[in-house]
Enzyme design. Sequence first.
Site, mmCIF file in Angstrom:
data_model
loop_
_atom_site.group_PDB
_atom_site.id
_atom_site.type_symbol
_atom_site.label_atom_id
_atom_site.label_comp_id
_atom_site.label_asym_id
_atom_site.label_seq_id
_atom_site.Cartn_x
_atom_site.Cartn_y
_atom_site.Cartn_z
ATOM 1 N N LYS A 105 -2.379 -14.318 12.245
ATOM 2 C CA LYS A 105 -3.715 -13.790 11.752
ATOM 3 C C LYS A 105 -4.602 -14.697 11.322
ATOM 4 O O LYS A 105 -4.679 -15.641 10.456
ATOM 5 C CB LYS A 105 -3.315 -12.940 10.427
ATOM 6 C CG LYS A 105 -4.284 -12.017 10.053
ATOM 7 C CD LYS A 105 -4.152 -11.389 8.569
ATOM 8 C CE LYS A 105 -5.619 -10.716 8.047
ATOM 9 N NZ LYS A 105 -5.498 -10.386 6.487
ATOM 10 N N GLY A 166 -9.838 -7.150 -1.171
ATOM 11 C CA GLY A 166 -9.630 -6.645 -2.551
ATOM 12 C C GLY A 166 -10.549 -5.996 -3.105
ATOM 13 O O GLY A 166 -10.398 -5.683 -4.480
ATOM 14 N N ALA A 193 -8.596 -5.381 5.147
ATOM 15 C CA ALA A 193 -9.408 -5.583 3.818
ATOM 16 C C ALA A 193 -10.312 -4.256 3.548
ATOM 17 O O ALA A 193 -10.766 -3.685 4.257
ATOM 18 C CB ALA A 193 -10.248 -6.645 3.974
ATOM 19 N N ASN A 215 -2.608 -4.410 1.255
ATOM 20 C CA ASN A 215 -2.020 -5.390 0.490
ATOM 21 C C ASN A 215 -2.237 -5.210 -1.176
ATOM 22 O O ASN A 215 -1.266 -4.714 -1.746
ATOM 23 C CB ASN A 215 -2.458 -6.994 0.852
ATOM 24 C CG ASN A 215 -1.443 -7.883 0.112
ATOM 25 O OD1 ASN A 215 -1.291 -9.071 0.414
ATOM 26 N ND2 ASN A 215 -0.532 -7.600 -0.951
ATOM 27 N N SER A 216 -3.504 -5.661 -1.444
ATOM 28 C CA SER A 216 -3.684 -5.315 -2.746
ATOM 29 C C SER A 216 -3.548 -3.845 -3.431
ATOM 30 O O SER A 216 -3.346 -3.536 -4.573
ATOM 31 C CB SER A 216 -5.314 -5.686 -3.090
ATOM 32 O OG SER A 216 -5.486 -6.724 -2.734
#
Length: 269
Positions: A105, A166, A193, A215-216
């Site tokens: 990535k 994020g 993202a 993820n976050s």
Amino acid sequence: MENSMKNMQNLKIGDKELKSRLFIGSALYPSPAIIMDAIKASGAEVVTVSLRRQGVNKDAGESFWNLIKSLDLNILPNTAGCHSAKEAITIAQMSREIFGTNWIKLEVIGDQYNLQPDPYETLEAAKVLIKDGFEVFPYTTDDLVVAKRLVDAGCRILMPWGSPIGSGKGLANPDNLKAIREAFDDVVLVVDAGIGKPSHAIEAMELGYDAVLINSAVALSQEPIKMAQAFAKAIEGGRIGYEAGFMQQRELASPSTPTVGTPFWHQVS
């Protein structure tokens, strides 16, 4: 979830076939146990890791790698934290040695404030890595011109952002993402993202995107394991709906039960 996955087309990346269209990150979790449980709960078959992940000491770092490897999933190393093509290329080559995969990535950050990728350095790094035998997953913005340059360079996967890393704002420019999807029907597209809620993931999948990286939104939730399950169901539902085909929107109302041929009952006095 297993039964519905059988009804959803698998995702092909190179010589690999994935049942799950959820990619999951391994950073920011409150504990190693929660990392493991959340990834398992998500059903994800691809997990991203960063070579720059810092442990308290060398043993802590090795412990983390062994933990991730024990999951027996497809590992997608990333070049997070790099600010130049040269730096990203070095990290990619090290990652290939450590993890034994040619997947990478590619992240080359150009602005520290909103973590926007640098299109010039990203493109330069992509060209070098593709020639070196890597399957490059470039993190990019939702800019169609940049996407074209990356595809022309040989990228078979693109990872445009929904919004800044994020931020949790979801898809800031869905029309831009839709334009990229329409331009590259034979390229694997992964929204990367900015995804903050399961509804954001559904929206991405309904646009025809092939997968979503989370993820976050999972790691920082109050209950990461439950949130991982929520995202798994959302992505699955969004994709199945896209494959089924949506009804056309209408300007006016249209009755779901037609009146033609319907018997009318009259009260007999």
